[in-house]
Scaffold this motif. Sequence first.
Motif, PDB file in Angstrom:
ATOM      1  N   ARG A 163     -36.134 -94.655 -56.390  1.00 54.61           N
ATOM      2  CA  ARG A 163     -36.364 -95.995 -56.924  1.00 54.61           C
ATOM      3  C   ARG A 163     -36.752 -96.957 -55.802  1.00 54.61           C
ATOM      4  N   SER A 164     -37.556 -97.928 -56.168  1.00 52.76           N
ATOM      5  CA  SER A 164     -37.917 -98.980 -55.232  1.00 52.76           C
ATOM      6  C   SER A 164     -36.683 -99.822 -54.902  1.00 52.76           C
ATOM      7  N   VAL A 170     -38.683 -96.656 -60.694  1.00 53.65           N
ATOM      8  CA  VAL A 170     -38.902 -95.306 -60.185  1.00 53.65           C
ATOM      9  C   VAL A 170     -40.310 -95.245 -59.619  1.00 53.65           C
ATOM     10  N   GLU A 171     -40.411 -94.942 -58.334  1.00 55.04           N
ATOM     11  CA  GLU A 171     -41.706 -94.993 -57.669  1.00 55.04           C
ATOM     12  C   GLU A 171     -42.113 -93.670 -57.030  1.00 55.04           C
ATOM     13  N   ALA A 172     -41.192 -92.690 -57.020  1.00 56.03           N
ATOM     14  CA  ALA A 172     -41.525 -91.412 -56.389  1.00 56.03           C
ATOM     15  C   ALA A 172     -40.559 -90.342 -56.869  1.00 56.03           C
ATOM     16  N   VAL A 190     -42.923 -91.791 -64.508  1.00 52.65           N
ATOM     17  CA  VAL A 190     -42.506 -90.387 -64.523  1.00 52.65           C
ATOM     18  C   VAL A 190     -42.030 -90.044 -65.926  1.00 52.65           C
ATOM     19  N   VAL A 191     -42.488 -88.913 -66.433  1.00 49.35           N
ATOM     20  CA  VAL A 191     -42.021 -88.420 -67.739  1.00 49.35           C
ATOM     21  C   VAL A 191     -41.192 -87.165 -67.511  1.00 49.35           C
ATOM     22  N   LEU A 192     -39.921 -87.227 -67.884  1.00 50.75           N
ATOM     23  CA  LEU A 192     -39.062 -86.051 -67.833  1.00 50.75           C
ATOM     24  C   LEU A 192     -39.262 -85.245 -69.112  1.00 50.75           C
TER      25      LEU A 192
END
Length: 465
Positions: A163-164, A170-172, A190-192
Amino acid sequence: MLRESGVLPEETDVLVLGAGIAGHCAALAAADAGARVLLLEKSSQPGGSSAIAGGAFAFSGTDEQKEAGVEDSIDSFRQALLSSGKQKNNRDLVELFLEKQLAAYSFLKSQGIRFELFKTPPPETPRVHLTGTGRAVTKLHMQVQAHPGIEFFSKSAGGRLVRSVESGRVEACLVMFGDREMEVQVRRGVVLATGGFSRSRELLGIYAPELTTAVKHGGVANTGDGLIMACDLGAGQADLGYVAGSFGGAIRNYPDVASKSDEIPPLIFAFQDTAIMVNKNGRRFVDEAQSYKALGSIGMAQPDGVAFQIFDDTLMSASLGDTSVNNYQEALLGGYIREADTIGELAEMVGIDPAVLEETVRVYNADAIAGKDRAFGRTRRLKPIDNPPYFLAATANAITSTYGGVAVDGALAVVDWFGMPIEGLYAAGEVAGGFHGAGYFSASSLSSSATFGLEAGRNAALSAA
């Protein structure tokens, strides 16, 4: 683990973790919305549980229903979903599914997937659309490979979300690319779509300890990665108290059992047709014509948690092909079903007293002919077992899927314990809880995974950092 060939991108617009039905639909929807998409699969082949499931989708209002003269309605579908979920379903997700399911059906058809309506007997409304095991996800993967906006890598598992510090978005994601850890930067979302945790003894021990020894049937990579990653960020949880087994996981070569950790046994639900079930004492113990979920706890209460499905050649001749469910012919060849000319011979094969089993079948047949099951009141598919040869399938509770996971809102955004979205994080498929509630409506897994996968992928693509 061998490293996937090629060079894994270090940044993307949308990252989709898990390449089952939900993941493929999310990737295609995100790419069609103009995003650059990276689709990663933990195992060596795409598909996950979607590739080994029976290939059944529950839809309402389809061309196949109309051609068969089936009258259906969204209200009826809603009541069926809520009833199976014991009214514990997340109503927002149910309504979203009902609103979008026909569009998902049309999308799947546009990808070359063909459906065949399964004609269930009255009073049930035929909603189950069959595709054959693995065919849908195979078609979708061909579309993914051909799409210029999607890059796919197998043997690549998400390990931890980043997370940033400033925004909390969520950035990575830290990714294990074969034997090397990499960080992939994500610009939009992001898709889980990582599936459940049916293969994780640790998570089953937490959420469903009674199933740690159950027959394992889910995708071999379903170890709860997405659930763990989201919970690490404070994600809420939904439906995890309702994880249940499905009675009908076949046991090979009983009583000489020898299963492997990566074995995917067939599911035998012959009792939902004309078979009966007996325990190790050779006696019936329930009205068999019920949901395999409803029979889970009853079957587990039998000696050693094992029950034997008994049927004759009439049902064997109705074996389904091209599926992992009720494919009796394939199960017979694989050693999961035994065959004999008499009921007594079947009993001897598995250590049941022949006289007891013969009497059990004799009494049942007499009741079936009379039209009244005096022992357990069975009315559905009450037919005698009297057409040799005879067959026996040793079965136990199977953990096919967990249908509980992270909490999501009506946009498929993962939410924390206070119901607030975790920016940039979405979930669809088995990893997302709430839709099924306290039960499971047959064939709703693949249809909801496709429907919610499309929504999650589209919303992730349109998300602004």
